[in-house]
Design a protein around this motif. Sequence first.
Motif, PDB file in Angstrom:
ATOM      1  N   UNK A 782     -81.336  47.978 -64.612  1.00 19.28           N
ATOM      2  CA  UNK A 782     -80.352  47.198 -63.818  1.00 19.28           C
ATOM      3  C   UNK A 782     -79.887  48.252 -62.661  1.00 19.28           C
ATOM      4  N   UNK A 783     -79.989  47.984 -61.485  1.00 23.42           N
ATOM      5  CA  UNK A 783     -79.410  48.888 -60.332  1.00 23.42           C
ATOM      6  C   UNK A 783     -78.172  47.839 -59.692  1.00 23.42           C
ATOM      7  N   UNK A 784     -78.340  46.619 -59.790  1.00 26.38           N
ATOM      8  CA  UNK A 784     -77.050  46.229 -59.017  1.00 26.38           C
ATOM      9  C   UNK A 784     -76.760  44.835 -59.876  1.00 26.38           C
ATOM     10  N   UNK A 785     -75.612  44.451 -59.706  1.00 27.29           N
ATOM     11  CA  UNK A 785     -75.224  43.045 -60.454  1.00 27.29           C
ATOM     12  C   UNK A 785     -74.268  42.436 -59.585  1.00 27.29           C
ATOM     13  N   UNK A 786     -74.442  41.275 -59.053  1.00 29.87           N
ATOM     14  CA  UNK A 786     -73.663  40.502 -57.950  1.00 29.87           C
ATOM     15  C   UNK A 786     -73.860  39.287 -58.046  1.00 29.87           C
ATOM     16  N   UNK A 787     -73.443  38.588 -56.812  1.00 30.95           N
ATOM     17  CA  UNK A 787     -73.830  37.135 -56.613  1.00 30.95           C
ATOM     18  C   UNK A 787     -74.814  36.883 -55.473  1.00 30.95           C
ATOM     19  N   UNK A 788     -75.483  35.930 -55.376  1.00 34.67           N
ATOM     20  CA  UNK A 788     -76.226  35.550 -54.204  1.00 34.67           C
ATOM     21  C   UNK A 788     -75.660  34.922 -53.105  1.00 34.67           C
TER      22      UNK A 788
END
Length: 836
Positions: A782-788
């Motif tokens: 996992x290199x990024x976590x966010x929203x569309x």
Amino acid sequence: MSETKSKDSDETQKDTVKDGGKKTLSLGGTLSLKGGAPTGPRPGAAPGTVAVEVRRKRAQTPVSAPADAAPQADAHLSDSEREARARALEKALAEGGKAKSTLPKRRTTIEDKKKEEAAHKEAAEKSARAKELEELERIEAEESKRAADMQANAPALPDPESAHHARRGGKFADDGEAESYRDKLKKGAPKAPTKSTDDRRGGRMTVTQALNRDFERDRGPSLAAQRRAREKARMAAQGPKEPAQKVYREVVVPEVITVGELANRMTEPTGEVVKVLMKLGVMATVTQSIDADTAELVISEFGHTIKRVTDADVEEGLGGIEDTPENLTSRPPVVTIMGHVDHGKTSLLDALRQTNVVSGEAGGITQHIGAYQVSMPLGEKITFLDTPGHAAFTEMRARGAHVTDICVIVVSAEDSVMPQTIEAINHAKAAKVPIIIAVNKIDLPAADPMKVKTELLQHEVVVEELSGDVQCVEISAKKRINLDKLEEAIILQAEVLELKANPNRPALGVVVESKLEKGRGPVATVLVQNGTLRVGDTFVAGAEFGKVRALINDQGETVAEAVPGQPVEVLGLNGAPDAGDPVNVTPDEGKAREISEYRHRKRREMQAVAAVKGRTTIDDLLAAREAGQKTALPVIVKGDVHGSVEAILGSFNKMVEENEDIEVQALHTGVGGITESDVKLARASGGIIIGFNVRANAQARDLAAREGVDIRYYNVIYDVIDDAKAILSGMLSPSQREEYIGNATILQVFNITKVGKVAGCMVDMGIVKRGAGVRLLRDDVVIHEGKLKTLQRFKDEVKEVKEGTECGMAFENYDDIKEGDVIECFEVIEEARTVQ
């Protein structure tokens, strides 16, 4: 006399002189003795009268002076004129004297009267002074005569100076030898001047001498000088002083002492004590305090010994004297009945006491400890303590195990061993109390006593039937089966223990329960363990003290005294003590009050320490922020007895331990009804009030209604726990969990102006929703976590894309995407939490 004559002449000459109505002198002018030309007739004077004016000079000149000076002053007059004037003046003076004698005398004035009185007073004082002087001279003459007689009758004493010469080998003056050089110097030395009679400062004087100023008598040295001379002679007779030996003392030092007080107790200079402290690295002034350890170092430095005392020394000797074997007698055993809920503990006690206690308990559950004494048919007595059976009253049951001699554990033959049965066994073992197993409910069809005995083996309780040392009796409290065998087992165990006490000593006991009753005040159920408690005894119970006003036994009867092993209700306390507090009879009320104040002070100090430990620091705030804020429920607990309040607090603590995110803050606990102060505290803290078998008074109810304070009443502890759980569950923040909904693989990356990078993806599994949470995985990391930010299908914005469908996606504030990356989509679901 010349002034008086002049005045008389003046007064006489200014008046009109008549003699028998005939004119004696008829010169129409003014006759002046001063000199100079006549001034002519006075204005307003009658014709034919003569006015004679006599003027005196300011200088003290005799009246005859004008006659001598007349030739010089009146040089312009002729001899005949001067003789005529002289004759006229003499005639006028002679006639004026006659006229003055004929005038009436003047009255005496106030000034003359005062002068006469002052003269009489002065004469009286002079006569009194003369008498005093005569008396003083007589007394002095008698004293002089008496001294002369004594000197004549006294034996002749050697001259100290002559004796001194004799000791040094000198000669006496009577030998006619030449005097020594020292004696010549003494004789040739100028003599000190004699004291003046006006010197009032030297020697002694009487009041009469001071008043009369009589100081002619030669006075001796003053009293102070005589005292100094005697002291000097005494010191000379004693010889030289030896240096004083240093005294080493036993210094009593409390936990904290000031430097000045320490120096005073050691009888050492304060400066020396400060110097020693400085050597030890302690910079303290005289008024500052040091601890007992530092004081011990200072005392050892000076060579003294230390005796350390504390505030707890006030409790020394509270236990009384040691009992000797010949003073001990047998006492009834104290038996605690334990067991699981609804296994028949109180019913068994009912059967033994032949009363009905269960009907008085809410829900058929024993709410607090009851202490009863039962008489056996053979005359023996047994004291029973009935402890509550369910888990909320663990603390009370533990306390009951510590005051008991024998523990009877009631086990249902139908339910067998239960969790609280195991807990009761553990308490009895911890208190090292012998156990008797009572298998109850053997009259039921499903009863299996052997199952109970075998299950007890798992908890190291081996009954006698299985070759153990634990007595086991099968009974039925409802049918009254084998109750006599249980009593025999208790008496047998008591005989083995050899329970004895000394009834002829001050009482020692323990508080089984305490409560606050209307009209009676604080009431404590006390179990007397040793000695005899009598009405009128002063005692201390925990932090409270009082004087026994009344003793009431378990039958409700008033008794005069309570012997060892007997439970009684004690009236006369100044406050409700805690259950389990020791009870000690003190010699007087002062001792009891002192102990009570010390224990109250220690309790406040412990509360202050707990408050300091509970203060919130920056580190605590940061830790709470990282761990998540706890949900707190402020409560005020009021109960009818202290044990019930403790049980409720114990349930709350257990709830807090099982749930990390909650906290129950007990703002105030107490015994008695709910008052206005409780309502005000709850309003200020935003808490609720829990009343267990108590009610709020009218003023408290009105205030609570106005302020919106929640007051809840309970009589079963289960309801308190359930409501607290419900309240805390509603206050808890919902729990959040992630739910996986699908993933997609990036096939191609497009760089669009004003939009950024857009990933062309294929949905491999599930669905992808706009607004859901996404993670970008590259090589399963996992290199990024966010929203569309956007989700498109053929240039159209869509809400979701299903499996096997191509779409375009872009992330919010993130552009580092590559072909082959995997996008994982998930949703966050919130769920309500409950307190376990």
